[in-house]
Design an enzyme around this catalytic site. Structure first.
Site, PDB file in Angstrom:
ATOM      1  N   GLU A  38       0.849  -1.177   0.062  1.00  0.00           N
ATOM      2  CA  GLU A  38       0.031   0.009  -0.088  1.00  0.00           C
ATOM      3  C   GLU A  38       0.745   1.145   0.061  1.00  0.00           C
ATOM      4  OE1 GLU A  38      -1.499   1.899   3.442  1.00  0.00           O
ATOM      5  OE2 GLU A  38      -1.205   0.028   4.501  1.00  0.00           O
ATOM      6  N   LYS A  53      -5.891  10.408   0.803  1.00  0.00           N
ATOM      7  CA  LYS A  53      -5.865   9.322   1.112  1.00  0.00           C
ATOM      8  C   LYS A  53      -7.070   8.403   0.808  1.00  0.00           C
ATOM      9  CE  LYS A  53      -6.823   7.533   6.008  1.00  0.00           C
ATOM     10  NZ  LYS A  53      -7.360   7.381   7.223  1.00  0.00           N
ATOM     11  N   ASP A  87     -16.937   5.323  14.211  1.00  0.00           N
ATOM     12  CA  ASP A  87     -15.749   5.475  13.320  1.00  0.00           C
ATOM     13  C   ASP A  87     -15.206   3.940  13.354  1.00  0.00           C
ATOM     14  OD1 ASP A  87     -13.429   5.593  12.265  1.00  0.00           O
ATOM     15  OD2 ASP A  87     -12.628   7.292  13.473  1.00  0.00           O
ATOM     16  N   ASP A  91     -11.500  -0.536   5.968  1.00  0.00           N
ATOM     17  CA  ASP A  91     -10.771  -1.725   5.757  1.00  0.00           C
ATOM     18  C   ASP A  91     -11.492  -2.946   5.945  1.00  0.00           C
ATOM     19  OD1 ASP A  91      -8.676   0.280   5.076  1.00  0.00           O
ATOM     20  OD2 ASP A  91      -7.567  -0.400   6.866  1.00  0.00           O
ATOM     21  N   LYS A  98      -3.290  -1.671  15.776  1.00  0.00           N
ATOM     22  CA  LYS A  98      -2.701  -0.974  17.008  1.00  0.00           C
ATOM     23  C   LYS A  98      -3.817  -0.581  17.965  1.00  0.00           C
ATOM     24  CE  LYS A  98       0.406   2.085  14.874  1.00  0.00           C
ATOM     25  NZ  LYS A  98       0.501   2.036  13.306  1.00  0.00           N
TER      26      LYS A  98
END
Ligand code: PSU
Ligand code: MN
Length: 310
Positions: free
Chosen positions: A26, A87, A139, A143, A160
């Protein structure tokens, strides 16, 4: 028609023609995940790692109304230094192409582009997920549904701790995404090898992971697989060391009203600053590790399925 949108780098075109192993990479990690010039150096090192492992790297980005499958040196330099790069997730890909802007692909958009290019395997660092506080912010990274829809095996070092990991795993389960810890039972948490959560599935060989993706195809199941590959032991950062940086970054994001697409880049950037670059070295080490496993899985897919020239 669709293929007109894609521009293949020479080495990728050759690999496609021969049906040899390709690993997608990516570009948001380059533009929104690491500072220049370390971002470009890391991207080159990751590509070199894929080649060393016997596969061909294809870093994906959007420029001049085309989807680039593999970047030239000049394109990678331009991307790594450019400001205001979009993005791109599933929602933005078409708009970026139409407007001829420069765009970096997230996990979701890289999966879409890799699949258009006939690439089955994609290695990265960390994926987006369900954010902490998602019960009020809503949120949830695009993905996650992409993994449910698009048949690409994604290798990451888990997610993370800026995310709500239990909710992220629940979401993936709902969407029927196999989450496979590589070589251990625990779901890894990016900088640390163990999140304290058990991964739903465990596999110990690249061959099994490759066979599982081919089995999904035989079963007619859409969607990909998430392979969670623990960070190498010597690059691990202790939770006591990284957690204060994570908590501070989250508090700052909230105080400054950071929302939507800005949340993840803001957090990544602040954590890097707060750890004074300590996390960058670990970040690079885990991406290299994922690139190696990605290459091994891509090679196994070719071995099991036989070369399929495109
Ligand atoms: N998490 C990381 N490193 C990253 C990203 C996420 O640890 O580089 C990037 C990836 O490109 C990922 C994207 O696909 O952020 C997710 O953004 P969002 O949370 O806005 O969906
Ligand atoms: Mn988001």
């Amino acid at each position: 028609m669709t293929q007109d949108l894609l521009i293949y780098a020479p080495e990728v075109a050759e690999a496609r023609a021969k049906g040899t192993a390709i690993v997608a990479l990516e570009s948001t990690i380059i533009t929104h995940g690491m500072p220049f010039p370390q971002n470009v150096e890391a991207a080159r090192a990751v590509e070199a790692e894929v080649r060393k492992a016997g596969a061909t790297p294809a870093t994906i980005a959007v420029m001049g109304g085309k989807i680039l499958i593999g970047l030239t040196d000049a394109q990678l330099d331009a991307l790594g230094q450019a400001e205001h790069v979009m993005k791109l997730s599933r929602a933005d890909l078409a708009a970026c192409l139409v407007q001829g802007k420069m765009g970096a692909t997230t996990v979701a958009a890289t999966m879409i582009c890799a699949h258009l290019a006939g690439i089955d395997v994609f290695a990265t660092g960390g994926i987006g997920g369900v954010h902490r506080g998602a019960d009020t912010s809503f949120d949830i990274s695009a993905d996650l549904p992409e993994l449910g829809d698009t048949p690409v095996t994604v290798i990451a070092a888990g997610a993370k701790a800026i995310l709500d990991l239990p909710k992220t795993l629940e979401y993936l389960e709902t969407r029927g995404v196999p989450v496979i810890a590589y070589g251990q039972d625990a779901f890894p948490a990016f900088w640390s090898r163990d999140s304290g959560l058990k991964a739903p599935l465990r596999m110990d060989t690249a061959a099994d992971i490759a066979a599982a993706q081919l089995m999904r195809t035989r079963l007619g199941l859409p969607g990909g697989q998430l392979v969670a590959n623990p960070i190498p032991l010597d690059a691990e950062i202790a939770r006591e060391e990284i957690n204060p940086a994570i908590e501070q970054a989250l508090a700052e994001a909230e105080a400054q009203g950071i929302a939507a697409k800005e949340v993840t880049p803001f957090l990544l950037d602040r954590i890097l600053e707060l750890t004074e670059g300590r996390s960058l070295a670990s970040n690079i080490a885990l991406v290299l590790n994922n690139a190696r496993l990605g290459a091994a899985i891509a090679l196994e897919i070719v071995r099991l399925r036989g070369p399929q020239p495109l």
